[in-house]
Scaffold this active site. Structure first.
Site, short mmCIF file in Angstrom:
data_model
loop_
_atom_site.label_atom_id
_atom_site.label_comp_id
_atom_site.label_asym_id
_atom_site.label_seq_id
_atom_site.Cartn_x
_atom_site.Cartn_y
_atom_site.Cartn_z
N GLU A 41 -33.23 40.27 73.56
CA GLU A 41 -34.32 39.55 74.22
C GLU A 41 -34.24 38.08 73.78
O GLU A 41 -33.48 37.74 72.86
CB GLU A 41 -35.68 40.15 73.86
CG GLU A 41 -36.84 39.57 74.67
CD GLU A 41 -38.12 40.43 74.65
OE1 GLU A 41 -38.08 41.55 74.13
OE2 GLU A 41 -39.15 39.95 75.17
N HIS B 196 -32.44 39.93 77.83
CA HIS B 196 -33.68 40.55 78.31
C HIS B 196 -34.68 39.40 78.53
O HIS B 196 -35.44 39.04 77.63
CB HIS B 196 -34.20 41.55 77.28
CG HIS B 196 -35.42 42.32 77.73
ND1 HIS B 196 -35.34 43.42 78.54
CD2 HIS B 196 -36.74 42.14 77.50
CE1 HIS B 196 -36.56 43.89 78.78
NE2 HIS B 196 -37.43 43.12 78.16
#
Ligand code: 9MR
Ligand code: 9MR
Length: 596
Positions: free
Chosen positions: A564, A510
């Site tokens: 992420e 991400h």
């Protein structure tokens, strides 16, 4: 990569440890028949293995551990990866024991005595084969460079040219020379809507915003790496635009962010804005395509203390390189400190119209302590040390909202302060006990599987490396290296959690620039957040690898809570890969001319 379907669905299924074991029972003939791993095939296929190893590489003289999650396996052999099946090394596998975060039994494979450089495979008596095992000098050097280069890839307000960024070249985004004062940040000299300039800095993470608190710990971590291993970093060429100048590349990269941080201070009162962001998260497209208005959002006490600590540290580091810049940093630090002392309780409160990250912290005694220690070290004024001594704050493995131990790191490294050394020793011993309690030396507990769990592992490793440097014990070093091994593949997911490295790296982080470009390969050198048992993103992803905490991971772009990237995760990765490489390079045996 935008919209790409997860490629490793099959692998996810098979990585369930139960299914793994079933597969093993069903196909021993296949793997026992001497098949070797075909690197060009789907990299996931090379990892349908119950053997977890560091996929990037081990130094010859290093302690070498792998883990096996097949309790039937009792013995192993090491063979050439591309060659015949003659065993080059044989050993027995440790006693399996239950490892809670996997809810399954695991055992240690210790091949420390095997020191031959090359590419090998570990094979068990149950027919399992590992991913390629790489043993060589400088095994972590490229990783340590890439982990820092990742910060360059995340530079705001800057064009990345092909000479430095290769295929990830991109136009500049977010100039941040026209930042609006948000209502929450309005002051007499800077009323709501007035325009200020605060360019540069690094994007925080998968999003394009810039937050002081998280920037602070990241910047500090990189500066401490330099402070502790200057010789290693003086010789590290990162191929960034500043590479030709007289300043070490690591410090050039850090300065990109310090320059931005300086602009986050209101010159009139010394207060520091908590963040510079859009009102909402922007879409996942390349940065130059975006132009939502950006705002300075409220001044906060944690931001001011955090800023003061980092600027005081920067002052010390820059003094020999650029006295004027060092002075600017110190003045900024003192100004921020004074503002915070006069405004002690202004905690961050998200305004109603702002929807980006909070980095809100209710307990800021640790920020206060950390700032006091850094100002003491920068100025030699006893009053700061007195303040630090008067603050009773929690100490533990650091994170963006837990920075107390950073003050002890600095006091111990700069002044060899006995109290700080023993605080660090005590925390390191806790980590040693935890690792040694796990049969496979995976010192991660259920409670460590939070958002950014890989940074928990990295920060534990960093703590142990600092303890090793201060007190010389070798066990702290081995366990610290092993946490890096964990990140690089010695974990049950089968992934190397750093993009661009290992047999089976994370492919779909991400990270907006990687999501917004047309390239299959993500930007290299980024640490994925890792398994997060709280599964905040459950409604956005197709599923996780498994139910156990250590398997709550999903290599999909949508998985912002497990996959992420973030600067405060890459900073400890940079520290530990650099420190381990520096220490092992310095202790490497002279090359034997009869080798090879
Ligand atoms: O992209 C955002 C990421 O950087 C943050 O960590 C995360 C949590 O604050 O939010 C992300 O944005 C997501 C949002 O929260 C929920 N809908 C999907 C958004 C983009 O994937
Ligand atoms: O790393 C942060 C984590 O500790 C928090 O639980 C989470 C939710 O508040 O936010 C994380 O930080 C994100 C930040 O808020 C926005 N940019 C992306 C960060 C990493 O996901």
């Amino acid at each position: 990569m935008h919209g790409a379907l997860p490629e490793n669905n099959q692998a996810h299924l098979f990585m369930n440890p139960l299914i793994q074991t079933l597969c093993l029972l069903m196909v021993p003939l296949l793997s026992a028949s001497g098949e070797t791993i075909d690197e060009d095939a789907d990299p996931a296929a090379s990892n349908l293995s119950p053997i977890w190893i560091n996929q990037v590489g081990y130094h010859p003289q290093q302690q070498k551990w792998a883990v096996i999650s097949d309790p039937q396996a009792k013995a192993f052999q090491i063979v050439e990866a591309e060659g015949d099946a003659t065993p080059l090394f044989e050993g027995t596998i440790g006693e399996p024991a239950y490892w809670q975060p996997l809810q399954a039994e695991v055992a240690l494979v210790d091949f420390s005595d095997f020191k031959t450089p090359g590419r090998f495979l570990i094979k068990t008596d149950t027919g399992a084969t590992s991913a390629p095992l790489i043993i060589r000098n400088e095994a972590l050097r490229e990783l340590s460079k890439a982990a820092i280069k990742a910060f360059y890839f995340s530079r705001a307000s800057f064009e990345l040219e092909p000479a430095y960024a290769g295929k990830w070249a991109r136009p500049a985004g977010h100039p941040d020379d026209h930042v609006l004062i948000h209502a929450s940040a309005a002051s007499e000299s800077r009323p709501e809507g007035s325009v200020v300039s605060a360019p540069k800095g690094w994007y925080d993470a998968g999003d394009y915003n810039k937050y002081i608190v998280n920037s602070g710990i990241s910047t500090y971590t990189l500066l401490l790496a330099y402070r502790m291993f200057p010789e290693y970093y003086n010789g590290l060429d990162l191929n960034i635009p500043e590479s030709g100048n007289d300043i070490p590349d690591l410090l050039d990269e850090v300065k990109w962010n310090l320059d931005w941080m300086l602009a986050m201070q209101d010159p009139d009162d010394g207060g520091v804005y908590h963040k510079l962001t859009t009102l909402s998260f922007e879409p996942a497209v390349m940065p130059h395509l975006l132009n939502d208005p950006r705002y300075m959002v409220m001044k906060s006490t944690p931001a001011a203390y955090n800023f003061a600590a980092v600027m005081a540290m920067a002052h010390r580091v820059w003094k020999p390189f650029d006295a004027e810049y060092a002075n600017t940093c110190l003045n900024a630090a003192i100004h921020a400190w004074e503002w915070a002392e006069a405004n002690p309780g202004i905690l961050y409160k998200q305004p109603e119209d702002v929807h980006t990250g909070h980095y809100g912290d209710r307990d800021i005694r640790d920020e206060h302590f950390w700032a006091a220690t850094e100002l003491y070290l920068a100025t030699d004024q006893e009053k700061f040390m007195e303040t630090a001594r008067s603050i009773d704050c929690e100490i533990g493995v650091p994170g963006w909202n837990a920075v107390g131990i950073l003050g002890h790191y600095s006091l111990a490294v700069e002044k060899q302060l006995p109290e700080s050394i023993s605080v660090i020793r005590e925390q390191a011993d806790k980590e040693l006990r935890l690792a040694n309690r796990s049969a496979a030396k995976v010192g991660m507990e259920n409670k460590d599987y939070i958002w950014g769990s890989n940074a928990v592992a990295a920060n534990k490793s960093m703590l142990l490396l600092i303890a090793h440097r201060l007190t010389g014990d070798t066990e702290s070093f081995s366990i610290a290296c092993d946490k890096l091994n964990y990140i690089l593949g010695k974990n049950p997911t089968g992934y190397c959690f750093v993009t661009g490295f290992g047999a089976r790296p994370v492919m779909n982080p991400h990270y907006r620039p990687s999501m917004g470009d047309d390239l299959k390969d993500p930007h290299p050198g980024f640490l994925s957040g890792g398994p997060n048992h709280q599964r905040h993103d459950v409604k956005w992803v197709s599923g996780y690898l498994g139910d156990a905490p250590a398997m709550a991971f999903c290599d999909e772009e949508a998985s912002y809570a497990t996959n992420e990237i973030a600067i405060n995760w890459n900073a400890p990765l940079s520290f530990i890969s650099g420190a381990v490489e520096a220490i092992l390079e310095a202790s490497a045996a002279p090359e034997d001319p009869t080798d090879e």
